[in-house]
Design a protein around this motif. Structure first.
Motif, PDB file in Angstrom:
ATOM      1  N   VAL A 100       0.869  -1.174   0.000  1.00 24.03           N
ATOM      2  CA  VAL A 100       0.000   0.000   0.000  1.00 24.03           C
ATOM      3  C   VAL A 100       0.904   1.221   0.000  1.00 24.03           C
ATOM      4  O   VAL A 100       1.713   1.393   0.929  1.00 24.03           O
ATOM      5  CB  VAL A 100      -0.915   0.007   1.239  1.00 24.03           C
ATOM      6  CG1 VAL A 100      -1.756   1.274   1.259  1.00 24.03           C
ATOM      7  CG2 VAL A 100      -1.793  -1.241   1.250  1.00 24.03           C
ATOM      8  N   ASN A 101       0.800   2.051  -0.992  1.00 21.82           N
ATOM      9  CA  ASN A 101       1.732   3.172  -1.149  1.00 21.82           C
ATOM     10  C   ASN A 101       1.821   4.056   0.090  1.00 21.82           C
ATOM     11  O   ASN A 101       2.909   4.483   0.493  1.00 21.82           O
ATOM     12  CB  ASN A 101       1.349   4.034  -2.352  1.00 21.82           C
ATOM     13  CG  ASN A 101       2.032   3.564  -3.613  1.00 21.82           C
ATOM     14  OD1 ASN A 101       2.993   2.802  -3.571  1.00 21.82           O
ATOM     15  ND2 ASN A 101       1.534   4.023  -4.747  1.00 21.82           N
ATOM     16  N   LEU A 102       0.697   4.321   0.696  1.00 26.13           N
ATOM     17  CA  LEU A 102       0.674   5.246   1.826  1.00 26.13           C
ATOM     18  C   LEU A 102       1.254   4.624   3.101  1.00 26.13           C
ATOM     19  O   LEU A 102       1.417   5.333   4.098  1.00 26.13           O
ATOM     20  CB  LEU A 102      -0.752   5.726   2.079  1.00 26.13           C
ATOM     21  CG  LEU A 102      -1.346   6.617   0.989  1.00 26.13           C
ATOM     22  CD1 LEU A 102      -2.786   6.997   1.333  1.00 26.13           C
ATOM     23  CD2 LEU A 102      -0.520   7.887   0.820  1.00 26.13           C
ATOM     24  N   TRP A 103       1.541   3.349   3.087  1.00 27.47           N
ATOM     25  CA  TRP A 103       2.021   2.675   4.291  1.00 27.47           C
ATOM     26  C   TRP A 103       3.559   2.598   4.380  1.00 27.47           C
ATOM     27  O   TRP A 103       4.092   2.156   5.385  1.00 27.47           O
ATOM     28  CB  TRP A 103       1.467   1.255   4.358  1.00 27.47           C
ATOM     29  CG  TRP A 103       0.015   1.170   4.679  1.00 27.47           C
ATOM     30  CD1 TRP A 103      -0.901   2.193   4.718  1.00 27.47           C
ATOM     31  CD2 TRP A 103      -0.707  -0.017   4.998  1.00 27.47           C
ATOM     32  NE1 TRP A 103      -2.140   1.699   5.041  1.00 27.47           N
ATOM     33  CE2 TRP A 103      -2.053   0.348   5.215  1.00 27.47           C
ATOM     34  CE3 TRP A 103      -0.342  -1.362   5.121  1.00 27.47           C
ATOM     35  CZ2 TRP A 103      -3.036  -0.581   5.554  1.00 27.47           C
ATOM     36  CZ3 TRP A 103      -1.324  -2.284   5.467  1.00 27.47           C
ATOM     37  CH2 TRP A 103      -2.656  -1.885   5.677  1.00 27.47           C
ATOM     38  N   TRP A 104       4.269   3.014   3.338  1.00 29.29           N
ATOM     39  CA  TRP A 104       5.726   2.876   3.398  1.00 29.29           C
ATOM     40  C   TRP A 104       6.314   3.690   4.536  1.00 29.29           C
ATOM     41  O   TRP A 104       6.009   4.879   4.695  1.00 29.29           O
ATOM     42  CB  TRP A 104       6.372   3.305   2.081  1.00 29.29           C
ATOM     43  CG  TRP A 104       6.111   2.392   0.942  1.00 29.29           C
ATOM     44  CD1 TRP A 104       5.371   2.660  -0.168  1.00 29.29           C
ATOM     45  CD2 TRP A 104       6.576   1.040   0.798  1.00 29.29           C
ATOM     46  NE1 TRP A 104       5.343   1.556  -0.994  1.00 29.29           N
ATOM     47  CE2 TRP A 104       6.077   0.554  -0.430  1.00 29.29           C
ATOM     48  CE3 TRP A 104       7.357   0.182   1.594  1.00 29.29           C
ATOM     49  CZ2 TRP A 104       6.341  -0.741  -0.890  1.00 29.29           C
ATOM     50  CZ3 TRP A 104       7.620  -1.101   1.137  1.00 29.29           C
ATOM     51  CH2 TRP A 104       7.113  -1.547  -0.098  1.00 29.29           C
ATOM     52  N   GLY A 105       7.141   3.048   5.340  1.00 29.39           N
ATOM     53  CA  GLY A 105       7.854   3.737   6.406  1.00 29.39           C
ATOM     54  C   GLY A 105       9.236   4.138   5.941  1.00 29.39           C
ATOM     55  O   GLY A 105       9.535   4.128   4.745  1.00 29.39           O
ATOM     56  N   LYS A 106      10.080   4.478   6.904  1.00 29.50           N
ATOM     57  CA  LYS A 106      11.435   4.911   6.561  1.00 29.50           C
ATOM     58  C   LYS A 106      12.388   3.740   6.340  1.00 29.50           C
ATOM     59  O   LYS A 106      13.464   3.900   5.794  1.00 29.50           O
ATOM     60  CB  LYS A 106      11.976   5.813   7.663  1.00 29.50           C
ATOM     61  CG  LYS A 106      11.206   7.119   7.813  1.00 29.50           C
ATOM     62  CD  LYS A 106      11.796   7.992   8.911  1.00 29.50           C
ATOM     63  CE  LYS A 106      11.017   9.303   9.031  1.00 29.50           C
ATOM     64  NZ  LYS A 106      11.576  10.171  10.099  1.00 29.50           N
TER      65      LYS A 106
END
Length: 114
Positions: A100-106
């Motif tokens: 999910v694109n919006l879920w990417w963390g650092k």
């Protein structure tokens, strides 16, 4: 909105081990995966676990990496990495599978070097 935080990376010698952790800000009922992106390369899926607990691994890590989750809470996932190789050097991320694109963390950086 879900926030994912990865931790546990670091510098390790070839043949060593690390355990990465992924913590979600809320309960997630989704298949999950660990991804990595090496310098100059595209991000790739290295391990995944379904809601039912079935696991799958990329050929490059099969037999060396193990994905797991804390079943009771569905907010914590792990990636146990053994017999690390220099080619495992990358930033490691967790996300749903498919992502999910919006879920990417650092992400968390893993460096395998002597």
């Amino acid at each position: 909105q879900v926030q994912l935080v990865e931790s546990g990376g670091g510098l390790v010698q070839p043949g060593g081990s690390l355990r990465l952790s992924c913590t979600a800000s809320k309960t997630i009922f989704s298949d999950m995966g660990w991804y990595r992106q090496a310098p100059g390369k595209q991000r790739e899926l290295v391990a995944s676990i379904t809601i039912e607990g079935r696991t799958n691994y990329a050929d490059s890590v099969q037999g060396r990496f193990t994905i797991s989750r804390v079943n009771a809470v569905n907010t914590v996932w792990y990636l146990q990495m053994n017999s690390l190789k220099p080619e495992d050097t990358a930033v490691y991320y967790c996300n749903a599978e498919p992502s999910v694109n919006l879920w990417w963390g650092k992400g968390t950086l893993v460096t395998v070097s002597s």
